[in-house]
Write a protein that holds these residues in place. Structure first.
Motif, PDB file in Angstrom:
ATOM      1  N   ASP A 141       0.799  -1.229   0.000  1.00 18.35           N
ATOM      2  CA  ASP A 141       0.000   0.000   0.000  1.00 18.35           C
ATOM      3  C   ASP A 141       0.830   1.276   0.000  1.00 18.35           C
ATOM      4  OD1 ASP A 141       0.979   0.125   2.565  1.00 18.35           O
ATOM      5  OD2 ASP A 141      -0.904  -0.382   3.534  1.00 18.35           O
ATOM      6  N   GLY A 142       2.148   1.162  -0.037  1.00 23.66           N
ATOM      7  CA  GLY A 142       2.996   2.338  -0.131  1.00 23.66           C
ATOM      8  C   GLY A 142       3.166   3.116   1.155  1.00 23.66           C
ATOM      9  N   ALA A 143       2.606   2.607   2.260  1.00 26.19           N
ATOM     10  CA  ALA A 143       2.692   3.329   3.525  1.00 26.19           C
ATOM     11  C   ALA A 143       4.053   3.114   4.182  1.00 26.19           C
ATOM     12  CB  ALA A 143       1.585   2.880   4.465  1.00 26.19           C
ATOM     13  N   ASN A 144       4.478   4.093   4.984  1.00 29.06           N
ATOM     14  CA  ASN A 144       5.705   3.942   5.749  1.00 29.06           C
ATOM     15  C   ASN A 144       5.460   3.023   6.933  1.00 29.06           C
ATOM     16  OD1 ASN A 144       7.220   5.790   4.168  1.00 29.06           O
ATOM     17  ND2 ASN A 144       6.107   7.462   5.154  1.00 29.06           N
ATOM     18  N   VAL A 145       6.392   2.129   7.203  1.00 29.39           N
ATOM     19  CA  VAL A 145       6.212   1.149   8.275  1.00 29.39           C
ATOM     20  C   VAL A 145       7.459   1.073   9.140  1.00 29.39           C
ATOM     21  CG1 VAL A 145       4.610  -0.251   6.921  1.00 29.39           C
ATOM     22  CG2 VAL A 145       7.063  -0.767   6.865  1.00 29.39           C
ATOM     23  N   LEU A 146       7.286   0.541  10.338  1.00 30.24           N
ATOM     24  CA  LEU A 146       8.398   0.256  11.238  1.00 30.24           C
ATOM     25  C   LEU A 146       8.762  -1.213  11.062  1.00 30.24           C
ATOM     26  CD1 LEU A 146      10.217   1.155  13.644  1.00 30.24           C
ATOM     27  CD2 LEU A 146       8.420   0.324  15.144  1.00 30.24           C
ATOM     28  N   LEU A 147       9.991  -1.487  10.648  1.00 30.11           N
ATOM     29  CA  LEU A 147      10.433  -2.850  10.391  1.00 30.11           C
ATOM     30  C   LEU A 147      11.197  -3.386  11.598  1.00 30.11           C
ATOM     31  CD1 LEU A 147      10.900  -5.241   8.435  1.00 30.11           C
ATOM     32  CD2 LEU A 147      12.999  -4.076   7.713  1.00 30.11           C
ATOM     33  N   LEU A 148      10.726  -4.474  12.151  1.00 27.81           N
ATOM     34  CA  LEU A 148      11.413  -5.149  13.249  1.00 27.81           C
ATOM     35  C   LEU A 148      12.034  -6.412  12.675  1.00 27.81           C
ATOM     36  CD1 LEU A 148       8.651  -4.913  16.008  1.00 27.81           C
ATOM     37  CD2 LEU A 148      10.394  -3.245  15.406  1.00 27.81           C
ATOM     38  N   LYS A 149      13.342  -6.464  12.643  1.00 27.28           N
ATOM     39  CA  LYS A 149      14.020  -7.609  12.030  1.00 27.28           C
ATOM     40  C   LYS A 149      15.102  -8.106  12.966  1.00 27.28           C
ATOM     41  CE  LYS A 149      16.379  -9.068   7.775  1.00 27.28           C
ATOM     42  NZ  LYS A 149      17.537  -9.660   8.436  1.00 27.28           N
ATOM     43  N   SER A 150      14.994  -9.360  13.374  1.00 27.87           N
ATOM     44  CA  SER A 150      15.959  -9.917  14.309  1.00 27.87           C
ATOM     45  C   SER A 150      16.886 -10.893  13.596  1.00 27.87           C
ATOM     46  CB  SER A 150      15.229 -10.628  15.453  1.00 27.87           C
ATOM     47  OG  SER A 150      16.160 -11.212  16.325  1.00 27.87           O
ATOM     48  N   ASP A 151      18.185 -10.775  13.895  1.00 29.24           N
ATOM     49  CA  ASP A 151      19.175 -11.676  13.308  1.00 29.24           C
ATOM     50  C   ASP A 151      19.841 -12.546  14.380  1.00 29.24           C
ATOM     51  OD1 ASP A 151      18.801 -10.576  10.751  1.00 29.24           O
ATOM     52  OD2 ASP A 151      20.136  -8.922  11.262  1.00 29.24           O
ATOM     53  N   THR A 152      19.274 -12.546  15.580  1.00 29.02           N
ATOM     54  CA  THR A 152      19.922 -13.257  16.683  1.00 29.02           C
ATOM     55  C   THR A 152      19.217 -14.574  16.969  1.00 29.02           C
ATOM     56  OG1 THR A 152      18.536 -12.187  18.335  1.00 29.02           O
ATOM     57  CG2 THR A 152      20.582 -11.084  17.736  1.00 29.02           C
ATOM     58  N   SER A 153      19.830 -15.412  17.752  1.00 27.11           N
ATOM     59  CA  SER A 153      19.231 -16.675  18.171  1.00 27.11           C
ATOM     60  C   SER A 153      19.483 -16.844  19.664  1.00 27.11           C
ATOM     61  CB  SER A 153      19.845 -17.844  17.399  1.00 27.11           C
ATOM     62  OG  SER A 153      19.249 -19.061  17.791  1.00 27.11           O
ATOM     63  N   PRO A 154      18.451 -16.964  20.505  1.00 29.30           N
ATOM     64  CA  PRO A 154      17.036 -16.971  20.122  1.00 29.30           C
ATOM     65  C   PRO A 154      16.591 -15.610  19.577  1.00 29.30           C
ATOM     66  CG  PRO A 154      17.241 -16.799  22.489  1.00 29.30           C
ATOM     67  CD  PRO A 154      18.620 -17.062  21.966  1.00 29.30           C
ATOM     68  N   SER A 155      15.621 -15.638  18.694  1.00 27.42           N
ATOM     69  CA  SER A 155      15.203 -14.431  17.984  1.00 27.42           C
ATOM     70  C   SER A 155      14.290 -13.572  18.853  1.00 27.42           C
ATOM     71  CB  SER A 155      14.478 -14.812  16.692  1.00 27.42           C
ATOM     72  OG  SER A 155      15.336 -15.502  15.826  1.00 27.42           O
TER      73      SER A 155
END
Length: 303
Positions: A208-222
């Motif tokens: 939809d082209g809206a701005n969003v907050l991206l939560l992205k985890s690269d750790t383990s446990p995530s």
């Protein structure tokens, strides 16, 4: 089926119910043909539960509160959706409206809101009604009734969620600095105090082209932690609800969820308290709206 409990003067009963407990709260005295469901008619439900008109087989569909103290209540807010998924969640027909009324003692009930099947949305949408001056007092009973409903379960369905009374001057839920930064497309959203074990950025949603907050985890446990700066939520008039939309994309681990917590930042020793746990099952590759009623303890100057 019909269930009735004793109707006595309500003392200390909260003027809100999000139905997330999976059962009716202390404010309700009697009901017929309605029930709290977390899986029934799932397409229109909130993250945890909703009041479903048509959850039980009954000739009448109505629910009434215990006598409430509405001395400081100027507005009643609730989220309403109509059934829309066919079997067991059928859309109401014309004339099968949902009415909200208030009654003081033995006086005639006053209808303050009528929601028609045509006007009702297929997704939970907020509607508001003014509380008449004559009802801004103690001992008022609230009743929600579906007019001309079918007696069969799952036919002509309405869903109601996050019902709450608001004080005079109540506005829409507080537009926090985090929300406004999304709209501005800021790559470093203002209002965020700490981010741990993850990445946060304001990106465009391809759908939809809206701005969003991206939560992205690269750790383990995530685990990804995002904490806001202390906010003044002391006024229930400006911050009765915490609202956000959530969408899970990519590979999603089993039992993955977003947990919303709060604490009093003015007390260094205060512990985090859970508000809501939202499973990613509700929002796989699609936006899901989450509405959380803030408890009294969260209405502080440094939350």
């Amino acid at each position: 089926s019909t269930s009735t409990t004793a109707s006595t003067t309500a003392v200390g009963v909260p003027l809100r119910d999000d139905f997330n407990a999976g059962s009716l709260g202390a404010m309700w005295a009697s009901h017929s043909g309605v029930g709290v469901e977390t899986t029934f008619c799932k397409g229109g439900l909130s993250n945890s539960g909703a009041l479903v008109f048509g959850a039980e087989q009954s000739a009448t569909r109505t629910i009434s509160s215990v006598p409430l103290d509405l001395s400081r209540a100027a507005v009643v807010s609730l989220f309403v959706a109509r059934g829309s998924s066919g079997s067991q969640c059928e859309q109401p027909d014309s004339g099968e409206d949902l009415q909200l009324s208030l009654q003081l003692g033995d006086d005639d009930p006053v209808v303050v809101l009528t929601i028609t099947s045509k006007a009702a949305s297929a997704s939970l949408t907020e509607v508001r009604a003014a509380v008449p001056d004559s009802m801004q007092t103690k001992g008022v009973v609230l009743t929600l009734t579906q007019v001309k409903s079918d007696s069969r379960k799952g036919i002509d369905v309405y869903l109601v969620d996050n019902r709450v009374f608001l004080p005079a001057g109540a506005a829409s839920p507080l537009p926090t600095r985090i929300a406004s930064s999304f709209e501005d497309g800021d790559t470093a959203p203002a209002g965020l105090l700490d981010v741990a074990n993850g990445k946060v950025s304001a990106l465009k949603d391809a759908a939809d082209g809206a701005n969003v907050l991206l939560l992205k985890s690269d750790t383990s446990p995530s685990k990804t932690f995002v904490t806001t700066v202390p906010m003044d939520l002391s006024s229930t008039a400006t911050a009765p609800l915490f609202q956000f939309k959530l969408k899970a994309v990519g590979t999603i681990a089993a039992r993955a969820a977003v947990v919303v917590q709060y604490r009093d930042a003015s007390d260094a020793d205060s512990a985090w308290t859970d508000l809501e746990r939202v499973s990613f099952d509700y929002c796989r590759s699609k936006w899901h709206r989450v509405n959380i009623l803030l408890p009294d303890a969260a209405h502080a100057k440094n939350t």
